[in-house]
Design a protein around this motif. Structure first.
Motif, mmCIF file in Angstrom:
data_model
loop_
_atom_site.group_PDB
_atom_site.id
_atom_site.type_symbol
_atom_site.label_atom_id
_atom_site.label_comp_id
_atom_site.label_asym_id
_atom_site.label_seq_id
_atom_site.Cartn_x
_atom_site.Cartn_y
_atom_site.Cartn_z
ATOM 1 N N GLN A 123 0.934 -1.678 0.095
ATOM 2 C CA GLN A 123 0.489 0.240 0.461
ATOM 3 C C GLN A 123 0.986 1.286 0.284
ATOM 4 N N VAL A 124 1.844 1.698 0.780
ATOM 5 C CA VAL A 124 2.883 2.447 0.571
ATOM 6 C C VAL A 124 3.890 2.507 -0.266
ATOM 7 N N ALA A 125 3.778 1.360 -0.774
ATOM 8 C CA ALA A 125 4.606 1.474 -2.300
ATOM 9 C C ALA A 125 3.255 2.323 -3.090
ATOM 10 N N ILE A 126 2.575 2.109 -3.665
ATOM 11 C CA ILE A 126 1.654 2.325 -4.396
ATOM 12 C C ILE A 126 1.192 3.697 -3.994
ATOM 13 N N VAL A 127 1.257 4.101 -2.909
ATOM 14 C CA VAL A 127 0.915 5.672 -2.734
ATOM 15 C C VAL A 127 1.514 6.697 -2.634
ATOM 16 N N HIS A 128 3.249 5.756 -3.069
ATOM 17 C CA HIS A 128 4.676 6.569 -3.086
ATOM 18 C C HIS A 128 5.117 6.945 -4.596
ATOM 19 N N ALA A 129 4.332 5.439 -5.185
ATOM 20 C CA ALA A 129 4.043 6.272 -6.359
ATOM 21 C C ALA A 129 3.343 7.156 -7.293
ATOM 22 N N GLN A 130 2.104 7.345 -6.782
ATOM 23 C CA GLN A 130 1.323 7.664 -7.068
ATOM 24 C C GLN A 130 1.687 9.181 -6.196
ATOM 25 N N MET A 136 -4.920 6.138 -4.268
ATOM 26 C CA MET A 136 -4.437 4.825 -2.429
ATOM 27 C C MET A 136 -5.324 5.664 -1.590
ATOM 28 N N LYS A 137 -4.554 6.235 -1.533
ATOM 29 C CA LYS A 137 -4.741 6.934 -0.436
ATOM 30 C C LYS A 137 -5.810 7.744 0.366
ATOM 31 N N GLN A 138 -6.479 8.234 -0.447
ATOM 32 C CA GLN A 138 -7.886 8.932 -0.685
ATOM 33 C C GLN A 138 -8.750 8.254 -0.553
ATOM 34 N N ALA A 139 -8.741 6.597 -1.095
ATOM 35 C CA ALA A 139 -9.489 6.198 -0.995
ATOM 36 C C ALA A 139 -9.478 4.674 0.236
ATOM 37 N N LEU A 140 -8.217 4.408 0.822
ATOM 38 C CA LEU A 140 -8.084 4.222 1.545
ATOM 39 C C LEU A 140 -8.724 4.661 2.854
ATOM 40 N N VAL A 174 -9.660 -11.441 13.148
ATOM 41 C CA VAL A 174 -9.025 -10.204 11.989
ATOM 42 C C VAL A 174 -9.481 -10.775 10.351
ATOM 43 N N ALA A 175 -9.428 -11.794 10.791
ATOM 44 C CA ALA A 175 -10.425 -12.054 9.262
ATOM 45 C C ALA A 175 -11.529 -11.622 8.982
ATOM 46 N N ALA A 176 -12.147 -12.040 10.081
ATOM 47 C CA ALA A 176 -14.046 -11.303 10.059
ATOM 48 C C ALA A 176 -13.421 -9.754 9.501
ATOM 49 N N LEU A 177 -13.066 -9.227 10.622
ATOM 50 C CA LEU A 177 -12.703 -8.452 10.258
ATOM 51 C C LEU A 177 -13.136 -7.640 8.613
ATOM 52 N N TRP A 178 -11.997 -8.018 8.123
ATOM 53 C CA TRP A 178 -11.355 -8.073 6.670
ATOM 54 C C TRP A 178 -12.194 -8.878 5.770
ATOM 55 N N ILE A 179 -13.387 -9.801 5.497
ATOM 56 C CA ILE A 179 -13.943 -11.043 5.030
ATOM 57 C C ILE A 179 -15.254 -9.780 3.846
ATOM 58 N N ILE A 180 -15.751 -8.445 4.890
ATOM 59 C CA ILE A 180 -15.718 -8.044 3.513
ATOM 60 C C ILE A 180 -15.599 -7.223 3.227
ATOM 61 N N PRO A 181 -15.003 -6.899 1.660
ATOM 62 C CA PRO A 181 -13.823 -5.491 1.228
ATOM 63 C C PRO A 181 -14.420 -3.965 1.666
ATOM 64 N N ASP A 182 -13.752 -3.371 2.059
ATOM 65 C CA ASP A 182 -13.875 -1.519 2.716
ATOM 66 C C ASP A 182 -15.175 -1.301 1.436
ATOM 67 N N ARG A 183 -16.069 -0.575 2.362
ATOM 68 C CA ARG A 183 -17.450 -0.250 0.990
ATOM 69 C C ARG A 183 -16.668 0.996 0.513
ATOM 70 N N ARG A 184 -15.682 1.936 1.537
ATOM 71 C CA ARG A 184 -15.237 3.031 0.988
ATOM 72 C C ARG A 184 -14.104 2.722 -0.399
ATOM 73 N N VAL A 185 -13.880 2.004 -0.165
ATOM 74 C CA VAL A 185 -12.114 1.329 -1.593
ATOM 75 C C VAL A 185 -13.703 1.083 -3.071
ATOM 76 N N GLU A 186 -14.905 0.693 -2.699
ATOM 77 C CA GLU A 186 -15.305 0.398 -3.553
ATOM 78 C C GLU A 186 -15.702 1.365 -4.002
ATOM 79 N N ARG A 187 -16.520 2.116 -3.634
ATOM 80 C CA ARG A 187 -17.266 3.359 -3.671
ATOM 81 C C ARG A 187 -16.715 4.435 -4.788
ATOM 82 N N PHE A 188 -15.440 4.541 -4.258
ATOM 83 C CA PHE A 188 -14.505 5.207 -4.492
ATOM 84 C C PHE A 188 -13.381 4.664 -5.975
#
Length: 195
Positions: A123-130, A136-140, A174-188
């Motif tokens: 994630q950091v590498a993507i944010v840095h490249a952008q 990515m930073k806005q979506a996260l 932790v798996a339960a926290l992540w099993i549903i993709p973040d809706r903010r990312v999907e909307r973005f």
């Protein structure tokens, strides 16, 4: 390089990881239900690991759509993620074979922790490249799940030597926290794809 090649390579590696995990599950030699029930730790460790690999694959798929160009840094960060993901079949097999033994339970947590840290590096590498206007930073956004997950893994690793069952409950949490993709990312992502 376009993100499609990154996705295709990652898809192939994830498919191999899942194949290796399922090949580690062996049928019982006996033909009784008791023999089958005795394999429940192996099956449960496989299910949890399958869910984890699926979560990483799904989130990687979402994030790859936010990348227009793949840099060398993103490539290496992605390879790092795939390296740590590829260790999950080994730790899954060992933990499953030995049930709630402390050392395999702790090592399983270490493999989950290192994979999560590699995910954060990607994630950091993507944010840095952008750059400053990183999509990515806005979506996260605040990305609280990426901050709390390593702490829960660390707690699980430590507790493996005291209460291994609690460790697995933390790993499952932790798996339960992540099993549903973040809706903010999907909307973005929908907004990003329109532009």
């Amino acid at each position: 390089m376009r993100s499609e090649r990154l996705q295709a390579f990652t898809d192939g590696v994830v498919a191999v990881i899942i194949t290796i995990m399922v090949l580690e599950m062996h049928a019982p030699h006996d033909v009784t239900f008791q023999a089958l029930v005795a394999l429940w730790p192996i099956f449960m460790s496989y299910v949890l690991s399958y869910v984890y690999v699926g979560i990483y694959w799904s989130n990687h798929h979402h994030f790859a759509h936010l990348i227009r160009e793949v840099t060398g840094g993103i490539l290496w960060a992605n390879l790092g993620l795939l390296f740590f993901l590829s260790l999950i079949p080994f730790t899954t097999a060992w933990a499953g074979e030995h049930g709630f033994a402390p050392v395999p339970t702790a090592l399983y947590g270490v493999s989950l922790l290192t994979t999560a840290l590699a995910w954060n590096v990607l994630q950091v590498a993507i944010v840095h490249a952008q750059g400053k206007q990183s999509v990515m930073k806005q979506a996260l956004g605040s990305d609280w799940k990426s901050k709390i997950s390593p702490l829960l893994y660390l707690a699980g690793i430590v507790l493996a030597f005291v209460a291994p069952v609690v460790s697995y409950l933390l790993y499952a949490l932790v798996a339960a926290l992540w099993i549903i993709p973040d809706r903010r990312v999907e909307r973005f992502l929908k907004e990003f794809e329109r532009n």
